[in-house]
Design a protein around this motif. Structure first.
Motif, mmCIF file in Angstrom:
data_model
loop_
_atom_site.group_PDB
_atom_site.id
_atom_site.type_symbol
_atom_site.label_atom_id
_atom_site.label_comp_id
_atom_site.label_asym_id
_atom_site.label_seq_id
_atom_site.Cartn_x
_atom_site.Cartn_y
_atom_site.Cartn_z
ATOM 1 N N PRO A 124 7.783 -15.430 9.748
ATOM 2 C CA PRO A 124 8.786 -14.504 10.459
ATOM 3 C C PRO A 124 8.471 -13.392 11.371
ATOM 4 C CG PRO A 124 8.506 -13.601 8.033
ATOM 5 C CD PRO A 124 7.358 -14.884 8.370
ATOM 6 N N ARG A 125 7.284 -13.164 11.621
ATOM 7 C CA ARG A 125 7.234 -12.216 12.663
ATOM 8 C C ARG A 125 5.398 -12.280 13.086
ATOM 9 N NH1 ARG A 125 3.467 -7.504 10.801
ATOM 10 N NH2 ARG A 125 3.075 -7.740 8.549
ATOM 11 N N TYR A 212 -8.377 -4.822 2.997
ATOM 12 C CA TYR A 212 -8.242 -5.773 4.129
ATOM 13 C C TYR A 212 -9.607 -6.351 4.469
ATOM 14 C CZ TYR A 212 -5.385 -7.792 7.384
ATOM 15 O OH TYR A 212 -4.712 -8.927 8.293
ATOM 16 N N ILE A 235 -6.909 -10.362 0.542
ATOM 17 C CA ILE A 235 -5.978 -10.321 -0.528
ATOM 18 C C ILE A 235 -4.483 -9.784 -0.124
ATOM 19 C CG2 ILE A 235 -5.642 -8.839 -2.663
ATOM 20 C CD1 ILE A 235 -8.774 -8.981 -3.307
ATOM 21 N N GLU A 236 -4.628 -8.745 0.657
ATOM 22 C CA GLU A 236 -3.402 -8.206 1.273
ATOM 23 C C GLU A 236 -2.346 -9.097 1.983
ATOM 24 O OE1 GLU A 236 -6.387 -7.014 1.368
ATOM 25 O OE2 GLU A 236 -6.519 -4.825 1.050
ATOM 26 N N ASN A 239 -1.000 -11.901 -0.292
ATOM 27 C CA ASN A 239 0.016 -11.208 -1.171
ATOM 28 C C ASN A 239 1.235 -11.262 -0.502
ATOM 29 O OD1 ASN A 239 -1.053 -11.333 -3.687
ATOM 30 N ND2 ASN A 239 -2.135 -8.870 -3.222
ATOM 31 N N MET A 240 0.962 -10.938 0.942
ATOM 32 C CA MET A 240 2.188 -10.777 2.016
ATOM 33 C C MET A 240 2.799 -12.004 1.937
ATOM 34 S SD MET A 240 2.363 -9.175 5.690
ATOM 35 C CE MET A 240 1.676 -10.654 6.445
ATOM 36 N N ARG A 243 4.783 -12.797 -0.936
ATOM 37 C CA ARG A 243 6.267 -12.185 -0.956
ATOM 38 C C ARG A 243 7.076 -12.677 0.044
ATOM 39 N NH1 ARG A 243 2.867 -7.605 -0.951
ATOM 40 N NH2 ARG A 243 3.278 -7.356 1.117
ATOM 41 N N LEU A 244 6.609 -13.227 1.221
ATOM 42 C CA LEU A 244 7.535 -13.683 2.026
ATOM 43 C C LEU A 244 8.179 -15.025 1.692
ATOM 44 C CD1 LEU A 244 5.742 -12.752 5.449
ATOM 45 C CD2 LEU A 244 7.885 -11.822 4.739
ATOM 46 N N ASP B 71 7.038 -5.912 5.368
ATOM 47 C CA ASP B 71 6.664 -7.264 5.472
ATOM 48 C C ASP B 71 7.322 -8.054 6.613
ATOM 49 O OD1 ASP B 71 5.013 -7.420 3.222
ATOM 50 O OD2 ASP B 71 6.195 -8.526 1.922
ATOM 51 N N ARG B 72 8.416 -7.572 7.113
ATOM 52 C CA ARG B 72 9.398 -8.034 7.915
ATOM 53 C C ARG B 72 8.767 -7.404 9.172
ATOM 54 N NH1 ARG B 72 10.989 -10.081 11.432
ATOM 55 N NH2 ARG B 72 12.910 -11.159 12.044
ATOM 56 N N ASN B 435 -6.190 -0.860 8.596
ATOM 57 C CA ASN B 435 -5.323 -2.167 8.036
ATOM 58 C C ASN B 435 -5.467 -2.179 6.597
ATOM 59 O OD1 ASN B 435 -5.070 -3.852 10.399
ATOM 60 N ND2 ASN B 435 -7.109 -3.821 10.702
ATOM 61 N N THR B 438 -1.371 -1.110 3.339
ATOM 62 C CA THR B 438 -0.716 -2.581 2.957
ATOM 63 C C THR B 438 0.271 -2.157 1.444
ATOM 64 O OG1 THR B 438 -1.967 -3.612 1.662
ATOM 65 C CG2 THR B 438 -2.255 -3.680 4.064
ATOM 66 N N ASP B 440 -0.324 -3.498 -1.055
ATOM 67 C CA ASP B 440 -1.199 -3.567 -2.175
ATOM 68 C C ASP B 440 -1.787 -2.195 -2.625
ATOM 69 O OD1 ASP B 440 -1.141 -6.325 -1.172
ATOM 70 O OD2 ASP B 440 -3.000 -6.652 -2.272
#
Lengths: 471, 471
Positions: A124-125, A212, A235-236, A239-240, A243-244, B71-72, B435, B438, B440
């Motif tokens: 989405p981005r 990261y 990992i980050e 996880n993102m 969630r999305l 996230d967005r 970076n 996040t 996390d």
């Protein structure tokens, strides 16, 4: 360090079995009084080794040698000129150190190259995702792959949602349990997803902690399904994306990888010795692997292990000691791509298995040591425990089960004992196979201690009257 | 969080002075019995706030809102469409939350863009160095800069070796002492080296720990010397270059940076309120900054601070409470580029300083809280200590000196009290400006606790009979 999930599972199972067996038997093996006395007689030499390594000419030597080496050559992936140049130089260094029989033993090794690689989140981005292609991965077509992604938290979820996978990029985001357990997603993820029509896979880095930092490593294609490109993400980011997806967002990713496997090339296991004075054809092997992944400096994995092994010989030589049997250093090649170097060495030398007293490998860190891990007969273990008493002054006298490593485990088939270093490597997988594997992870004094442990075991075992008893 | 070395040095000095003064005075200010009773009367409301935040409708709300938001939108650097889009959406969210007077206050902000950036070690070996250009840095010429490098471990060494600097790239590798001390190399390094003819500078990341993660941040040119490109490198690479130089190796580096400063653009401070029922023109401000660096997600710095500040208002509103004076949320813009957003807010509103009871800012982490940091009169501090007693049940009752933050410190000039969050942010600088910033890094339950602390202080101070006394 490359551990396939299967190998490690077997190793854990055998450990449990050994534990049960050792619990079941009510009597510990008893060493002869002569053997106990013989080992105790090394206490003065052990102290000399420790002093030499901690405060004498050996102090900080393994760290400084390693820093100079990895600063100069950088990471050393199989097939690369970095690795071959570094082996050339290593042979020169070992000769300069006055060791015997310095030579390279040729090995045909794989030659995988990473090339350029990019992953971009488009929906989405727009965001760049940091990736590292996995060893042996194929690349993408020239135009890359652009596809919607689905996130799977486990192989079970993949099975449940297999109908959603076709023409998709599968992102695996398994919770980290332990390296041997969770690495299955890295090793087998691509083929598991390819079976259901996935066009690529992105695997969450196998590690307990990250800043990261993506971690590469080997993966294995199942020949019954198409080979699809596969890389790890951080990992980050995993996880993102997770969630999305849970938030109902459509995930679109563009993946571009130039990865390819080139024809095999000739590399070398690097060998040096202190020739035995009485039984020169009998050997004690100390080892680590000289190859590394193509990121970071390969300082921890496995520069450290290779260099404390060299240091063990340097210390023995520096003290003017000559053991009865040969003390052999092997710096393996191609461990990371599957252990071809050590496998070929085994095949070439296995007929002499009865002349190998033990093979040591350090490939799980050279942090503060507290003892040794051992695989072999109960009687042989008792001998190592007795030698461990020579290391009480540096708190490194413990002997645990499950010694060995990718490069020496081949020898279990011939019942040759194997051992590895027990050390405080709790953060090993923070840095493993990542750009974080640099000299900053290591500590000169911890390497001094590891070198001393290595040298005491290696020298005493090479100097005892007999090779270690088999099971 | 942006702290210039000077600002922080002053803050530390003033802290020491306050400590000396508080030690010198033998009597603590005594609050009136009425005031003590008034504050104690909030104990039931404080428990409601805590329950609402920890186990009620507010549980995990700030974390989940923040995750969805970052996230967005990702990172939100001043001047970027990411930031402006996220502000638009934030105004919508605050309206949806039913808050009063939701609006943006326009601010002219800087617009620096990173562009592509590459640093390559050419000699003694070829290696890519991971870099992040520093905020406000100029770029290189189109062909980049290729030059030999010299490594300086301190400004003192730079002065000693200033004759070696001309036409060189200066690499600063200072030992990390603390952020406020060591950040001087990031803020002033380029101009200090440019004075002696350096063509570019690379600064070791300002942080205590790294997994090969460069950290960006603001730097300031001295107008009396030429502006030269400047970027940070990782701790690991800085140490490697340092070792190579000490080993006598010639270091040659190629640097390419497209960084440039574009014309200023209009951004906004984001404001929302719960209008006071008795003194609507008097205010208590809770705040954090919505802008971030252009790396990671800006989740910790300062999404967390901005979102617990929103949460404080959400909790008060959710409980149907209306304080006597206005509770105002400000999400600052452009903090990272020097605090222009908060500076313009101060200039626009300073004439109302007597109506500001206190300004809270959270910009140093939203980890496990243990109290509050405060700057203001001793009597005001005693009031905050009394309010702190309402937070004993969540171990967050302590009041320390040196409260404030880049965005609220302007108000010290008018003697308006300022406060910030005391929390277990020992690892803050592991992730700061990298970076690694996040979601996390953050924890939902810790954010619940921070939100509760924030809401209790803000609500009680907004509902007391008087604004806080000045010094």
């Amino acid at each position: 360090l490359f551990i396939s999930a299967t190998m490690e599972a077997l190793s854990i199972l055998s450990g449990i079995l050994l534990l049960l067996l050792s619990g079941a038997q009510s009597h510990e093996p008893v060493l002869s009084e002569k053997l106990i006395r013989d080992i105790s007689n090394y206490s003065e030499i052990a102290l000399k080794i420790i002093d030499y390594s901690l405060t004498g000419p050996g102090a900080n030597q393994s760290y400084n040698r390693l820093a100079t080496f990895v600063d100069r050559y950088g990471p050393r992936l199989s097939g690369s000129s970095n690795l071959e140049d570094s082996i050339d130089h290593m042979l020169y260094l070992l000769q300069q150190d006055g060791l015997d029989n310095v030579h390279g033993e040729e090995v045909n090794v794989t030659h995988w190259v990473r090339g350029k690689e990019i992953a971009q989140l488009l929906e989405p981005r727009s965001a760049e995702l940091s990736i590292l292609g996995l060893g042996s991965s194929v690349g993408t077509p020239e135009e890359g792959i652009t596809a919607d992604a689905v996130v799977m938290r486990s192989f079970d979820e993949l099975e449940e949602r297999k109908d959603e996978v076709k023409d998709r990029i599968v992102v695996f985001n398994p919770t980290y349990v332990s390296y041997p357990v969770t690495v299955a997603y890295r090793v087998n993820g691509a083929s598991r997803a390819s079976k259901y029509g996935a066009v690529a896979t992105l695997i969450r880095t196998v590690g307990p902690f990250s800043i990261y930092s993506p971690h590469t490593g080997m993966q294995v294609y199942n020949s019954s399904v198409p080979a699809i490109p596969t890389a790890c993400i951080t990992i980050e980011d995993a996880n993102m994306l997770d969630r999305l997806e849970r938030a109902g967002e459509r995930l679109t990713i563009h993946l571009y990888m130039e990865a390819q496997t080139l024809p095999m090339v000739i590399s070398r296991n690097t060998v040096a010795e202190i020739k035995g004075s009485v039984y020169p054809d009998q050997v004690v092997v100390v080892s680590g692997h000289l190859d590394s992944w193509d990121v970071g400096q390969g300082a921890m994995d496995d520069g450290g292990g290779a260099f404390i092994s060299w240091q063990a010989l340097s210390i023995v030589k520096g003290l003017g000691l000559t053991p009865k049997r040969t003390l052999r250093l092997v710096m393996w090649t191609d461990e990371e791509a599957g252990g071809i170097g050590s496998q070929q060495y085994y095949q070439r030398h296995r007929e002499d298995a009865d002349k190998y007293s033990i093979l040591f490998e350090s490939d799980e860190g050279v942090f503060l040591p507290y003892g040794i891990l051992f695989s072999g007969s109960a009687e042989a273990k008792a001998i190592l425990q007795q030698i461990g008493q020579l290391l009480v002054s540096i708190n490194a006298s413990e002997v645990y089960d499950n010694g060995g490593g990718t490069d020496v485990d081949w020898w279990r088939e011939e019942k040759v004992p194997t051992a590895s270093l027990a050390n405080h490597n709790e953060h090993y997988f923070w840095y493993h196979h990542s750009n974080g594997d640099t000299m900053d992870v290591l500590d000169p004094e911890e390497m001094n201690l590891c070198s001393a442990v290595w040298a005491v075991y290696a020298y005493v075992l090479a100097d005892l009257d007999d090779v270690l008893p088999r099971g």
